[in-house]
Design an enzyme around this catalytic site. Sequence first.
Site, PDB file in Angstrom:
ATOM      1  N   ARG A   1       0.136   1.090  -4.080  1.00  0.00           N
ATOM      2  CA  ARG A   1       1.582   1.135  -4.247  1.00  0.00           C
ATOM      3  C   ARG A   1       1.579   2.032  -4.971  1.00  0.00           C
ATOM      4  NH1 ARG A   1       1.514  -1.944  -6.538  1.00  0.00           N
ATOM      5  NH2 ARG A   1       3.641  -1.751  -6.712  1.00  0.00           N
TER       6      ARG A   1
ATOM      7  N   ALA B   1       4.138   4.296  -7.989  1.00  0.00           N
ATOM      8  CA  ALA B   1       4.344   5.962  -8.034  1.00  0.00           C
ATOM      9  C   ALA B   1       3.116   6.650  -8.447  1.00  0.00           C
ATOM     10  CB  ALA B   1       5.417   6.523  -8.741  1.00  0.00           C
TER      11      ALA B   1
ATOM     12  N   GLN C   1       6.193  -7.910  -4.205  1.00  0.00           N
ATOM     13  CA  GLN C   1       5.162  -7.657  -5.144  1.00  0.00           C
ATOM     14  C   GLN C   1       5.294  -7.746  -6.733  1.00  0.00           C
ATOM     15  OE1 GLN C   1       7.633  -5.179  -3.216  1.00  0.00           O
ATOM     16  NE2 GLN C   1       6.404  -3.460  -2.590  1.00  0.00           N
TER      17      GLN C   1
ATOM     18  N   ASP D   1      10.437   5.376  -9.174  1.00  0.00           N
ATOM     19  CA  ASP D   1       9.318   6.009  -8.257  1.00  0.00           C
ATOM     20  C   ASP D   1       9.670   7.165  -8.165  1.00  0.00           C
ATOM     21  OD1 ASP D   1       9.441   3.307  -7.110  1.00  0.00           O
ATOM     22  OD2 ASP D   1       7.401   4.387  -6.751  1.00  0.00           O
TER      23      ASP D   1
ATOM     24  N   ASN E   1      13.750   3.116  -7.882  1.00  0.00           N
ATOM     25  CA  ASN E   1      13.160   2.247  -8.028  1.00  0.00           C
ATOM     26  C   ASN E   1      13.229   1.431  -6.415  1.00  0.00           C
ATOM     27  OD1 ASN E   1      10.750   0.947  -9.841  1.00  0.00           O
ATOM     28  ND2 ASN E   1      12.434  -0.562 -10.136  1.00  0.00           N
ATOM     29  N   LYS E   2      12.532  -0.033  -6.551  1.00  0.00           N
ATOM     30  CA  LYS E   2      12.549  -0.775  -5.704  1.00  0.00           C
ATOM     31  C   LYS E   2      13.172  -1.450  -5.082  1.00  0.00           C
ATOM     32  CE  LYS E   2       9.689  -1.316  -3.589  1.00  0.00           C
ATOM     33  NZ  LYS E   2       9.042  -0.691  -2.127  1.00  0.00           N
TER      34      LYS E   2
HETATM   35  O1  MRU Z   1       6.604   0.325  -2.297  1.00  0.00           O
HETATM   36  P1  MRU Z   1       6.151  -0.508  -3.839  1.00  0.00           P
HETATM   37  O2  MRU Z   1       5.391  -0.773  -4.022  1.00  0.00           O
HETATM   38  O3  MRU Z   1       5.132   1.450  -3.637  1.00  0.00           O
HETATM   39  O4  MRU Z   1       6.771   0.866  -4.181  1.00  0.00           O
HETATM   40  C1  MRU Z   1       6.602   1.007  -5.970  1.00  0.00           C
HETATM   41  C2  MRU Z   1       6.752   0.196  -7.013  1.00  0.00           C
HETATM   42  O5  MRU Z   1       6.024  -0.319  -7.107  1.00  0.00           O
HETATM   43  C3  MRU Z   1       8.186   0.012  -7.969  1.00  0.00           C
HETATM   44  O6  MRU Z   1       9.595   0.178  -7.371  1.00  0.00           O
HETATM   45  C4  MRU Z   1       7.915  -0.197  -8.477  1.00  0.00           C
HETATM   46  O7  MRU Z   1       8.839  -0.206  -9.949  1.00  0.00           O
HETATM   47  C5  MRU Z   1       8.540   2.073  -9.459  1.00  0.00           C
HETATM   48  S1  MRU Z   1       6.719   1.999 -10.484  1.00  0.00           S
HETATM   49  C6  MRU Z   1       6.051   3.088 -10.024  1.00  0.00           C
END
Ligand code: MRU
Length: 374
Positions: free
Chosen positions: A54, A56, A210, A251, A261-262
């Site tokens: 997982r 981006a 995470q 993301d 983002n998350k």
């Molecule tokens: O759902 P995920 O774990 O794939 O989420 C992505 C992320 O890790 C976050 O949003 C992160 O802060 C962005 S960096 C890829």
Amino acid sequence: MKINGEYYRTIWVKKGDDRVVQAIDQRRLPHRVVIEDLRSAADVAASIREMHVRGAGLIGAAAGYGMYLAALQAPRESEEAFMKVLAADGNSLIATRPTAVNLEWAVQRALREIGCADGIDAKIAAARRTADAIADEDADSCRRIGESGVKLIEEIAARKGGEPVNILTHCNAGWLAFVDYGTATAPVYEAQRRGIRVHVYVDETRPRCQGAQLTAFELGQSNVPHTIIADNAGGHLMQHGMVDMVIVGSDRTTCTGDVANKIGTYLKAVAAHENHVPFYVALPSSTIDWSLRDGVREIPIETRDENEIKYITGINAQGNIETVLITPEGSPAANYGFDVTPARYVTALITERGVCAATEEGIRGLFPHGGAHG
Ligand code: MRU
């Protein structure tokens, strides 16, 4: 980066068997380090969908390797049949998760490169070359993000006369979310390498934790001082001057600087704004979607299974991994995976080409010809 002193990337082609791709199964961290064999595009699609891999950058790299595995298994009787199967496998990979733009970009890039090669063997070679290039470029961009972002930490450290710089981060935008180094964590690792004292507040990041599980694991492996906090604690810490800066990942970022983002990132950005704490977003240009201008309205937000909220997984007293229900069984839950932070709350973007304002002008100033996929 290293786990127990041994160097790892998050995904690679198996030594001695180049028909197998291997990746760290992140569902088992921090309690077990499990390496998973991926033998087909369907295996890769499942591992993205179920979040064995997982983040981006990593799902972009996984999609690249998924296309390589697809090429190894596609029918060889004609180039047309071969490309048809690849296009279908590519669509299945793209359908796994909607928010991170890297996934579709990696599949399209692979299809383009494979399509240009003459003959099946050359197409398979192109698929492998492209997958390796996507992974290498991701790692290299993240390393450069570390070099761009460390200057911001250095400035604060100088102001604090060598006292630790307190950085708050959300989710995991560390090396586990990319191929190596990470984005939000890359400046932290670089600061530590340069002897600057840092301390990271790690948002636990419900529902999948995470932060608590992955970011804390990687910071611990690199001996970076850190403290896990409940998702709701950040505003309080900011009010009390306990956070010098926030660095999160992205993301998908619009060309105007809005950041997906998350889930929960937006609330941290609002709290940071209210408390005059600088809020930085670290991202490789591969996460910029040049076709979008209004993140809140245009970025697709993934919704996931409600059970990710209702159940939690951890290790029990016997050392076994266990999943338990934490809500009333009959209560429904809504599981939004991401939110969008409008550019006005972002102090600056930290990219592989340097730091810029979260505006179209700022972004295009660094990437006049578009970024990785402009
Ligand atoms: O759902 P995920 O774990 O794939 O989420 C992505 C992320 O890790 C976050 O949003 C992160 O802060 C962005 S960096 C890829």
